[in-house]
Scaffold this motif. Structure first.
Motif: not given
Ligand code: 4NP
Length: 160
Positions: A15-21, A51, A130, A133
Motif C-alpha cells: 500500500c502507500l504507508g504500510n501502516i493500514c491496508r 512510516h 485508504d 484519514y
Molecule cells: P496505508 O495508509 O497506505 O493503508 O498504510 C496510509 C498511511 C499513511 C499515509 C497514507 C496512507 N500517510 O500519508 O502518512
C-alpha cells in the motif's frame, strides 16, 4: 490461479504507508493460511517511506485484534528492488500503488504484480480504500476487503 505456487506461496501486500491496508492484509492472510494449514511467506510494504519502522496504525491494530489477528509485531518498510524477485506475487491495495510498483519493477522481475481485489470475484479492478484519514468504520471495511482477498488467495493456492 496459475501465478501462485501451489505450496508455500510468497506474497507481498503493498500500500502507500504500510501502516493500514497492507499490514491488515498481511494479518488476514496469516490467519487464513494458518487456518488452511498452508505454509506461506507473507509480508507487506509501502511505496512511501514516511512510516518506515513504525508499528501499524493503532486503529488497524485494534480492528485486526477484534477480528482475531495480532499485527502488533509488524513494522513498516518501503518496497525494495529484491521484493520483485523474492515474492511470487505482489498485491497492491489501489491503482496508484499498482502503477508505482510496475514503474519500479526491474525488467527481469519474477513477481507478478496485481491489485489485491483482482483476486475477488466481482471486485476486479477495484481498490481497497485508504482508511487512514477516516474513522474506525473505514478500518472495518478495509478488514472485510482484505479478508476476502486472503480467502481468495488461500482458495487459489489450495486449488493449485
Ligand atoms: P496505508 O495508509 O497506505 O493503508 O498504510 C496510509 C498511511 C499513511 C499515509 C497514507 C496512507 N500517510 O500519508 O502518512
Amino acid at each position: 490461479m496459475h501465478d501462485i505456487k501451489p505450496n508455500a506461496p510468497a506474497v507481498l501486500f503493498l500500500c502507500l504507508g504500510n501502516i493500514c491496508r497492507s499490514p491488515l492484509a498481511e494479518g488476514a492472510a496469516r490467519v487464513a493460511f494458518a487456518a488452511a494449514g498452508i505454509d506461506a511467506t507473507l509480508d507487506s510494504a509501502g511505496t512511501g517511506d514516511w512510516h518506515v519502522g513504525h508499528a501499524p496504525d493503532r486503529r488497524a491494530q485494534a480492528e485486526a485484534r477484534r477480528r482475531g489477528a495480532d499485527i502488533s509485531d509488524l513494522r513498516a518498510r518501503q518496497l525494495a528492488q529484491d521484493d520483485f524477485y523474492r515474492f511470487d506475487l505482489i498485491l497492491a491495495a489501489d491503482v496508484v500503488n499498482l502503477r508505482e510498483a510496475r514503474a519500479l519493477a526491474p525488467p527481469d522481475a519474477t513477481a507478478r504484480i496485481r491489485l489485491m481485489l483482482d483476486l475477488v470475484p466481482g471486485r476486479q479492478g477495484g481498490s481497497v480504500t485508504d482508511p487512514y484519514y477516516g474513522d474506525a468504520g473505514g478500518f472495518a471495511a478495509t478488514w472485510d476487503d482484505v479478508s476476502a482477498v486472503a480467502a481468495a488467495l488461500v482458495a487459489a493456492t489450495s486449488s493449485g
